[in-house]
Design an enzyme around this catalytic site. Sequence first.
Site, mmCIF file in Angstrom:
data_model
loop_
_atom_site.group_PDB
_atom_site.id
_atom_site.type_symbol
_atom_site.label_atom_id
_atom_site.label_comp_id
_atom_site.label_asym_id
_atom_site.label_seq_id
_atom_site.Cartn_x
_atom_site.Cartn_y
_atom_site.Cartn_z
ATOM 1 N N ASP A 73 0.837 -1.196 0.000
ATOM 2 C CA ASP A 73 0.000 0.000 0.000
ATOM 3 C C ASP A 73 0.875 1.251 0.000
ATOM 4 O O ASP A 73 2.056 1.206 0.365
ATOM 5 C CB ASP A 73 -0.973 0.018 1.190
ATOM 6 C CG ASP A 73 -0.282 -0.003 2.549
ATOM 7 O OD1 ASP A 73 0.747 -0.696 2.686
ATOM 8 O OD2 ASP A 73 -0.750 0.683 3.482
ATOM 9 N N ASP A 103 8.733 4.375 -1.049
ATOM 10 C CA ASP A 103 8.028 3.744 0.085
ATOM 11 C C ASP A 103 6.844 2.959 -0.423
ATOM 12 O O ASP A 103 5.748 3.468 -0.447
ATOM 13 C CB ASP A 103 7.612 4.840 1.080
ATOM 14 C CG ASP A 103 7.023 4.272 2.346
ATOM 15 O OD1 ASP A 103 7.102 3.053 2.560
ATOM 16 O OD2 ASP A 103 6.450 5.049 3.136
ATOM 17 N N GLU A 136 -0.099 -1.302 5.617
ATOM 18 C CA GLU A 136 0.946 -0.884 6.564
ATOM 19 C C GLU A 136 0.800 0.574 6.956
ATOM 20 O O GLU A 136 1.057 0.959 8.100
ATOM 21 C CB GLU A 136 2.332 -1.127 5.941
ATOM 22 C CG GLU A 136 3.492 -0.957 6.899
ATOM 23 C CD GLU A 136 4.032 0.469 7.012
ATOM 24 O OE1 GLU A 136 4.792 0.741 7.943
ATOM 25 O OE2 GLU A 136 3.678 1.329 6.164
#
Length: 372
Positions: A73, A103, A136
């Site tokens: 995610d 990320d 997350e």
Amino acid sequence: MKSAVELTRELIRFETINPPGNEAPCARFLGKMLEDAGFKVALHTMGENRDNLVATIGRPGSGEPLCFTGHTDVVPLGVAPWTVDPFAADIADGKIYGRGSTDMKGGVAAFVCAAIAFASKVEETSGLVLVITAGEERGCEGANFLAAQGLLPKAGAIVVAEPSSNRVLAGHKGVLWLEGKATGVTAHGSMPHQGVNAVYKAARAALALEAFDFSPDEHPVLGRPTVNVGWLRGGINVNSVPDEARLGIDLRLVPGVDRERLLRRLSDAVKGDVDIEVKSTADPVWTEPSDEWVQKVIGIAKSVTAEDSPIGGATYFTDAAALKPSMGNPPTIILGPGEPELAHQTDEYCYVSRIEEAQDIYTRLIEQWRLR
Ligand SMILES: [Zn+2]
């Protein structure tokens, strides 16, 4: 076999902004790749269109596998406009642009490619386990789900591929989220002396927290705990004395802190003004840098990057807080190709060279684990 850079671009093109996440197509795509390479793949659904992936390879009974972990995610795009298409994964000046490039789809792609390349060579060893989570970014939902359902195998060591510019980070702070509630007595706004103002109490508590002294709890690498009052709400209308106010408190804890003792000290600091309730908590993650495997990782990372940075800690929080205790508490490091300061930013990018470096480091870690 596609390159980690190519795979990063493919992963960025899956739109997995959380909320709502919609990680399932991305997880299934990775699951298919890993299955074709000989991994045993399990998809664990935790909600509509939200899949976590656990992929394993190796011979049962021959020791504990090496674990790589990452999340699929990404955070929302933010209000500032992007100058690039956040889901096109265009490459310019040696950078892959896109939401999740740093990320952490670059990190996931790097360890998936390294693992697939070694699949046939680790089949008869203690092997590998890849834990690729959903959710997350909103409190490690996927990792907590896998841990709570008992879906995680034991591991011998864990590599969290979150952005670290390929530096070895030995852990991060824990989290303790609290809510404070102040209670007062309401009265007409023209006669405040007849009431007790809950907003004043909450404000006093906020200032007491700002001045709170954490000095006895300092950690040599991660530093001191921190506290931040993230929100404060109270009152209903301008012409009444408010009889209730609440504040949200975000504490970041370091290893070695006695949580109960700290909570007592905090409660004492705001006593008489607010009552404190624990809303959510997660332990710090830390592995002593002197650990034998960590020392090997440091050596390998240095030989690949030619950079010799001192061991550090991550400023952010990771899935390791949930994974490490439920996988047998093995040594755990954070090492990934993203640049920490680009996470969650507008025009996020990841250096192509960092992704290639990370794949090289992960490959050597797998080789070292196989030959142990
Ligand atoms: Zn992340």
